[in-house]
Design a protein around this motif. Structure first.
Motif, PDB file in Angstrom:
ATOM      1  N   TYR A  35      -8.496   7.584  -5.821  1.00 11.99           N
ATOM      2  CA  TYR A  35      -9.846   8.133  -6.540  1.00 11.99           C
ATOM      3  C   TYR A  35      -9.552   9.667  -6.722  1.00 11.99           C
ATOM      4  O   TYR A  35      -9.369  10.334  -7.838  1.00 11.99           O
ATOM      5  CB  TYR A  35     -11.036   7.971  -5.949  1.00 11.99           C
ATOM      6  N   CYS A  36      -9.602  10.256  -5.492  1.00 10.48           N
ATOM      7  CA  CYS A  36      -9.479  11.919  -5.431  1.00 10.48           C
ATOM      8  C   CYS A  36      -8.347  12.728  -5.155  1.00 10.48           C
ATOM      9  O   CYS A  36      -8.153  13.710  -5.368  1.00 10.48           O
ATOM     10  CB  CYS A  36     -10.597  12.539  -4.566  1.00 10.48           C
ATOM     11  N   ASN A  37      -7.389  11.784  -4.883  1.00 14.86           N
ATOM     12  CA  ASN A  37      -5.943  12.257  -4.663  1.00 14.86           C
ATOM     13  C   ASN A  37      -5.837  13.056  -3.289  1.00 14.86           C
ATOM     14  O   ASN A  37      -4.592  13.808  -3.140  1.00 14.86           O
ATOM     15  CB  ASN A  37      -5.258  12.863  -5.784  1.00 14.86           C
ATOM     16  N   GLN A  38      -6.634  12.908  -2.544  1.00 14.60           N
ATOM     17  CA  GLN A  38      -6.721  13.805  -1.260  1.00 14.60           C
ATOM     18  C   GLN A  38      -5.257  13.238  -0.192  1.00 14.60           C
ATOM     19  O   GLN A  38      -5.454  11.935  -0.246  1.00 14.60           O
ATOM     20  CB  GLN A  38      -7.996  13.455  -0.569  1.00 14.60           C
ATOM     21  N   PRO A  39      -4.461  13.904   0.486  1.00 13.38           N
ATOM     22  CA  PRO A  39      -3.438  13.321   1.088  1.00 13.38           C
ATOM     23  C   PRO A  39      -4.109  12.354   2.231  1.00 13.38           C
ATOM     24  O   PRO A  39      -5.120  12.737   2.797  1.00 13.38           O
ATOM     25  CB  PRO A  39      -2.852  14.636   1.847  1.00 13.38           C
ATOM     26  N   LEU A  40      -3.298  11.387   2.438  1.00 12.11           N
ATOM     27  CA  LEU A  40      -3.683  10.083   3.422  1.00 12.11           C
ATOM     28  C   LEU A  40      -2.433   9.502   4.148  1.00 12.11           C
ATOM     29  O   LEU A  40      -1.445  10.056   3.780  1.00 12.11           O
ATOM     30  CB  LEU A  40      -4.386   9.108   2.939  1.00 12.11           C
ATOM     31  N   ASP A  41      -2.597   8.924   4.931  1.00 13.72           N
ATOM     32  CA  ASP A  41      -1.585   8.315   5.655  1.00 13.72           C
ATOM     33  C   ASP A  41      -0.849   7.259   4.835  1.00 13.72           C
ATOM     34  O   ASP A  41      -1.516   6.953   3.588  1.00 13.72           O
ATOM     35  CB  ASP A  41      -1.885   7.916   7.176  1.00 13.72           C
ATOM     36  N   ASN A  42      -0.048   6.341   5.273  1.00 15.08           N
ATOM     37  CA  ASN A  42       0.394   5.385   4.188  1.00 15.08           C
ATOM     38  C   ASN A  42      -0.141   4.055   4.544  1.00 15.08           C
ATOM     39  O   ASN A  42       0.444   2.901   4.313  1.00 15.08           O
ATOM     40  CB  ASN A  42       2.102   5.442   4.542  1.00 15.08           C
ATOM     41  N   VAL A  43      -1.445   3.996   5.081  1.00 13.74           N
ATOM     42  CA  VAL A  43      -2.089   2.678   5.286  1.00 13.74           C
ATOM     43  C   VAL A  43      -3.289   2.817   4.496  1.00 13.74           C
ATOM     44  O   VAL A  43      -3.574   1.556   3.988  1.00 13.74           O
ATOM     45  CB  VAL A  43      -2.202   2.689   6.979  1.00 13.74           C
ATOM     46  N   ARG A  44      -4.046   3.798   4.540  1.00 12.88           N
ATOM     47  CA  ARG A  44      -5.323   3.803   3.739  1.00 12.88           C
ATOM     48  C   ARG A  44      -5.004   3.919   2.256  1.00 12.88           C
ATOM     49  O   ARG A  44      -4.087   4.655   1.920  1.00 12.88           O
ATOM     50  CB  ARG A  44      -6.112   4.805   4.205  1.00 12.88           C
ATOM     51  N   ARG A  45      -5.930   3.330   1.403  1.00 17.04           N
ATOM     52  CA  ARG A  45      -6.110   3.781  -0.049  1.00 17.04           C
ATOM     53  C   ARG A  45      -7.029   4.499  -0.531  1.00 17.04           C
ATOM     54  O   ARG A  45      -6.914   5.004  -1.452  1.00 17.04           O
ATOM     55  CB  ARG A  45      -6.275   2.284  -0.725  1.00 17.04           C
ATOM     56  N   PHE A  46      -8.230   4.755   0.236  1.00 15.39           N
ATOM     57  CA  PHE A  46      -9.193   5.767  -0.061  1.00 15.39           C
ATOM     58  C   PHE A  46      -9.534   6.399   1.184  1.00 15.39           C
ATOM     59  O   PHE A  46      -9.436   6.300   2.181  1.00 15.39           O
ATOM     60  CB  PHE A  46     -10.472   4.959  -0.581  1.00 15.39           C
ATOM     61  N   CYS A  47      -9.999   7.803   0.903  1.00 15.62           N
ATOM     62  CA  CYS A  47     -10.072   8.633   1.794  1.00 15.62           C
ATOM     63  C   CYS A  47     -11.672   8.299   2.575  1.00 15.62           C
ATOM     64  O   CYS A  47     -11.849   8.663   3.723  1.00 15.62           O
ATOM     65  CB  CYS A  47     -10.112  10.223   1.370  1.00 15.62           C
ATOM     66  N   SER A  48     -12.559   7.904   1.643  1.00 15.83           N
ATOM     67  CA  SER A  48     -13.881   7.500   2.050  1.00 15.83           C
ATOM     68  C   SER A  48     -14.474   6.358   1.334  1.00 15.83           C
ATOM     69  O   SER A  48     -13.781   5.808   0.194  1.00 15.83           O
ATOM     70  CB  SER A  48     -14.913   8.769   1.761  1.00 15.83           C
ATOM     71  N   LYS A  49     -15.539   5.821   1.968  1.00 18.85           N
ATOM     72  CA  LYS A  49     -16.277   4.776   1.452  1.00 18.85           C
ATOM     73  C   LYS A  49     -16.892   5.204  -0.268  1.00 18.85           C
ATOM     74  O   LYS A  49     -16.725   4.599  -1.086  1.00 18.85           O
ATOM     75  CB  LYS A  49     -17.377   4.100   2.018  1.00 18.85           C
ATOM     76  N   ALA A  50     -17.195   6.663  -0.194  1.00 14.19           N
ATOM     77  CA  ALA A  50     -17.678   6.865  -1.597  1.00 14.19           C
ATOM     78  C   ALA A  50     -16.468   7.000  -2.503  1.00 14.19           C
ATOM     79  O   ALA A  50     -16.873   6.580  -3.457  1.00 14.19           O
ATOM     80  CB  ALA A  50     -18.362   8.240  -1.568  1.00 14.19           C
ATOM     81  N   CYS A  51     -15.498   7.505  -2.301  1.00  7.99           N
ATOM     82  CA  CYS A  51     -14.274   7.295  -3.299  1.00  7.99           C
ATOM     83  C   CYS A  51     -13.846   5.779  -3.502  1.00  7.99           C
ATOM     84  O   CYS A  51     -13.802   5.761  -4.725  1.00  7.99           O
ATOM     85  CB  CYS A  51     -13.124   7.880  -2.571  1.00  7.99           C
TER      86      CYS A  51
END
Length: 67
Positions: A35-51
């Protein structure tokens, strides 16, 4: 339109639907929030429940536009 001619508008629409993930579970982790393109690890798809919620709402609105 003659009987031997085809209408490609429906073919193009079905190709676009084939490229779109069927559900959020079909989204592959890409190293950033979908959703917001914030960098994450290669496991999660979203950084938060809100996204995740905002992505779902926008995807539903996009795939089911009001009449």
């Amino acid at each position: 339109m003659k009987a031997d001619q085809t209408d490609n508008r429906t073919d193009n629409a079905s190709e676009a639907d084939g490229m779109r993930p069927r559900s959020m579970a079909d989204l592959k982790p890409k190293g950033a929030c979908w959703y917001c393109n914030q960098p994450l690890d290669n496991v999660r798809r979203f950084c938060s429940k809100a996204c995740a919620d905002d992505y779902r709402i926008e995807e539903e609105a996009f795939t089911n536009p009001p009449p």
